[in-house]
Design an enzyme around this catalytic site. Structure first.
Site, PDB file in Angstrom:
ATOM      1  N   CYS B  92       0.823  -1.213   0.000  1.00 28.05           N
ATOM      2  CA  CYS B  92       0.000   0.000   0.000  1.00 28.05           C
ATOM      3  C   CYS B  92       0.853   1.257   0.000  1.00 28.05           C
ATOM      4  O   CYS B  92       0.332   2.365  -0.129  1.00 28.05           O
ATOM      5  CB  CYS B  92      -0.931   0.008   1.199  1.00 28.05           C
ATOM      6  SG  CYS B  92      -1.673  -1.602   1.494  1.00 28.05           S
ATOM      7  N   HIS B 360      -9.123   3.955  -1.092  1.00 29.67           N
ATOM      8  CA  HIS B 360      -7.749   3.433  -1.023  1.00 29.67           C
ATOM      9  C   HIS B 360      -7.471   2.470  -2.177  1.00 29.67           C
ATOM     10  O   HIS B 360      -7.351   1.266  -1.975  1.00 29.67           O
ATOM     11  CB  HIS B 360      -7.566   2.755   0.340  1.00 29.67           C
ATOM     12  CG  HIS B 360      -6.195   2.197   0.583  1.00 29.67           C
ATOM     13  ND1 HIS B 360      -5.034   2.726   0.038  1.00 29.67           N
ATOM     14  CD2 HIS B 360      -5.795   1.139   1.351  1.00 29.67           C
ATOM     15  CE1 HIS B 360      -3.995   1.996   0.452  1.00 29.67           C
ATOM     16  NE2 HIS B 360      -4.428   1.041   1.235  1.00 29.67           N
TER      17      HIS B 360
END
Lengths: 81, 411
Positions: B92, B360
Site C-alpha cells: 500500500c 484506497h
C-alpha cells in the site's frame, strides 16, 4: 538458521476474530487468530481454537499450543488454558 | 540521507476514487485521466515532452487485472515513451515510495522533470478475491497461513493498543466520523456522506432509527470485519489513479510561481510479520521514516499544519498520529475524540477524508496524499481547505507497517 525446541506455553500479545475470511477459510469464520509470546521468548501466530467471540479473548491470556492435522498439512494452533 | 538539489511539485491530478463510476475502465484509463489533469494543472502550461522519467506505484495489477509491466504500459498510454518507466511495488506504500524515488532521481541530478503517480483497479475482483490479494502483502507463510486477513492484522494491533493504553473502539469511531465529515467536503472522495446521513438512509431501509452516530456504529448495520474492527473502521475497496509532476529547483519557475517543495523524505522497513516486532502498539518504520524526513526538512512534528496519514483502518490513524509525534504515545485516541485532528484542529489530519472516506486504490494512495498536500499548501483544496496551511506531511504505510514512506512539504 537452526531448529530449536520450545515449550508450547505462552500468552496472547494481540488477537482478532476474523469475520470476513480468506477464501481458504470460508465456512470456518468467525475464527480467532492470535500473536502469542511463548514462555521461551519466541513469538508466533496461530489460530485460537474453539473461540468465535472477541469478547472472550484478552491480551495477556494464557494459551497452550496444539498441532492440528488437516490432510497433508499440520497447523500450529492454540487453546486457552 | 539528504536531498542535494531542491525538488518541487509543479502539477498534480487524480481521478475520483470510487468503484461504480470506474466499473467499465481499466487502470490505464484511470492513469491517463490523472496524468492529463496533472498536465493541465501546471500554471504556465506543460508539454508532456518535458517528462524525462516516469515512476508508477502499483501493488498488484497482476492479480487484480491480469496485467503486469504496468509502468511501460502507462508511459505508452500517457504518450511519453521512450522515457524511462519504472514500477514500484511496496504494497500500500507503492506510490509513496515512488514519490520518494522520483524526488531522489531529481535531487541526484539524473533528471530535471519527472512524472510520478500510482494506480490500482481493484474492483474487477470480488470482495473475497480482493481479501486474498491484499493478504499477499502480509507474510504468506507465517501470517496468512495462520488465518490472518489484512483487516485482521490491524485488528490485532488495535487489541494490543487497547490493552496497553486503555484506548477504545469509541475513539476509533471518532476517527471514522471525522474522516467521513471531511470526505463529504471532497468531490474526489469515494464516500461523500456524513456517518449520520448514512445511518439515516440505511436505518430507514432496515426499519431502524438511530439517535447518534455511536448508536448506529454499534448496531448490526455495522458488522465486525475483524474484531474489534467493524465495517466503518475499514477503508473501502476503490479504483483510482493519482499523478504528480516534479521539477528540479532550477527549472521550477518555467512551470509555476506557486511550487510546493518536497523539503524532506524518509523511508524505513520493519519485520514483515507482526510476531517478529518488538512493539505491537507502534509502527517503528513510521517513527524512523518521519524522523528522517523531519531532519532533512529541518522541522519538528509540531511544525506540521496538515497531514495525510495512512488510515487504511481507524486504528492506523490513531497510531500514526502518535508515531509521527503529533501526540504523545497513548493519547492519539483522546486527541481524535477532542477534535484536535479536525479540519480546524491544532493539526488537521486527513482533511481529504483519508483512506477511510476518500478511498484506497492501494497503489494510488501515496501519490494521492502528495496531491492533497500540494493542493492544501497552494490554498486550492476547496471546501476542505485547512486555513493557513504552510507545512504539510504525507505518510504512506505498506501493509501492516513493514514499509513506510514520509514526505514533508513546504512552500
Amino acid at each position: 538458521m537452526t531448529w530449536e525446541d520450545v515449550s508450547g506455553d505462552g500468552v496472547i500479545r494481540a488477537f482478532t476474530v476474523v469475520h470476513v475470511p480468506l477464501s481458504t477459510m470460508v465456512g470456518s469464520s468467525p475464527y480467532a487468530v492470535a500473536v502469542v509470546k511463548l514462555d521461551d521468548g519466541l513469538s508466533v501466530t496461530g489460530l485460537v481454537l474453539e473461540v468465535d467471540d472477541g469478547d472472550t479473548l484478552s491480551v495477556g491470556a494464557r494459551v497452550v499450543a496444539e498441532f492440528v492435522k488437516e490432510g497433508e498439512k499440520t497447523a500450529l494452533c492454540f487453546k486457552l488454558v | 540521507m539528504r536531498l542535494s538539489r531542491d525538488v518541487a511539485v509543479v502539477g498534480g491530478g487524480m481521478t475520483r476514487f470510487h468503484h461504480r463510476i470506474h466499473a467499465e475502465r481499466t487502470s490505464r484509463e484511470l492513469f491517463v485521466e490523472a496524468a492529463l489533469e496533472a498536465k493541465c494543472s501546471v500554471d504556465n502550461g506543460f508539454d508532456l515532452k518535458d517528462v524525462e522519467a516516469l515512476f508508477v506505484g502499483n501493488f498488484s495489477s497482476d492479480a487484480f487485472e491480469g496485467q503486469s509491466h504496468t509502468a511501460a504500459l502507462m508511459a505508452d498510454w500517457v504518450g511519453i515513451t521512450p522515457v524511462a518507466a519504472s514500477r514500484i511495488e511496496d504494497a500500500c506504500a507503492s506510490s509513496g515510495v515512488a514519490v520518494n524515488l522520483a524526488a531522489m532521481a531529481i535531487a541526484s541530478g539524473a533528471y530535471d522533470v519527472v512524472m510520478v503517480g500510482g494506480v490500482e483497479k481493484m474492483r474487477g475482483l470480488t470482495t473475497e478475491g480482493v481479501t486474498d490479494t491484499l493478504a499477499m502483502a502480509a507474510d504468506a507463510v507465517y501470517e496468512v497461513g495462520a488465518g490472518f486477513t489484512f483487516p485482521g492484522l490491524y485488528a490485532a494491533l488495535a487489541s494490543a493498543h487497547f490493552a496497553e493504553y486503555g484506548s477504545s473502539w469509541e475513539q476509533l469511531a471518532a476517527i471514522a466520523i471525522k474522516n467521513h465529515h471531511n470526505g463529504s467536503l471532497n468531490p474526489k472522495a469515494h464516500f461523500q456522506r456524513e456517518v449520520m446521513d448514512i445511518a439515516s438512509s440505511l436505518g430507514e431501509r432496515n426499519q431502524m432509527s438511530f439517535g447518534d452516530e455511536l448508536e448506529f456504529l454499534r448496531s448490526s448495520l455495522n458488522p465486525y470485519i475483524a474484531y474489534p474492527l467493524r465495517l466503518f473502521d475499514c477503508c473501502p475497496i476503490s479504483d483510482g489513479a493519482s499523478v504528480l509532476i516534479l521539477a528540479a529547483g532550477e527549472r521550477v519557475r518555467e512551470f509555476t510561481d506557486s511550487p510546493v517543495y518536497i523539503r524532506g523524505i524518509g523511508q524505513a522497513s520493519d519485520a514483515m510479520a507482526l510476531h517478529d516486532r518488538e512493539s505491537l502498539t507502534s509502527l517503528r518504520a513510521t517513527r524512523l521514516a518521519s524522523d528522517q524526513a523531519y531532519k532533512i526538512a529541518g522541522v519538528q512534528a509540531d511544525d506540521i499544519d496538515v497531514a495525510d496519514v495512512h488510515d487504511c483502518f481507524t486504528i492506523a490513524e490513531l497510531m500514526a498520529t502518535e508515531d509521527l509525534g503529533f501526540f504523545p504515545k497513548g493519547e492519539g485516541g483522546r486527541a481524535a475524540v477532542e477534535g484536535r485532528t479536525g479540519l480546524d484542529g491544532e493539526i488537521s489530519v486527513n482533511p481529504d477524508g483519508g483512506l477511510k472516506a476518500k478511498g484506497h486504490p492501494v497503489g494510488a494512495t501515496g501519490a494521492a496524499m502528495a496531491y492533497e498536500i500540494f493542493k492544501q499548501l497552494r490554498g486550492e483544496a476547496g471546501r476542505h481547505q485547512v486555513a493557513g496551511a504552510e507545512i504539510g506531511l504525507a505518510h504512506n504505510v505498506g501493509a501492516s507497517g513493514a514499509t513506510v514512506s514520509v514526505q514533508v512539504y513546504g512552500r
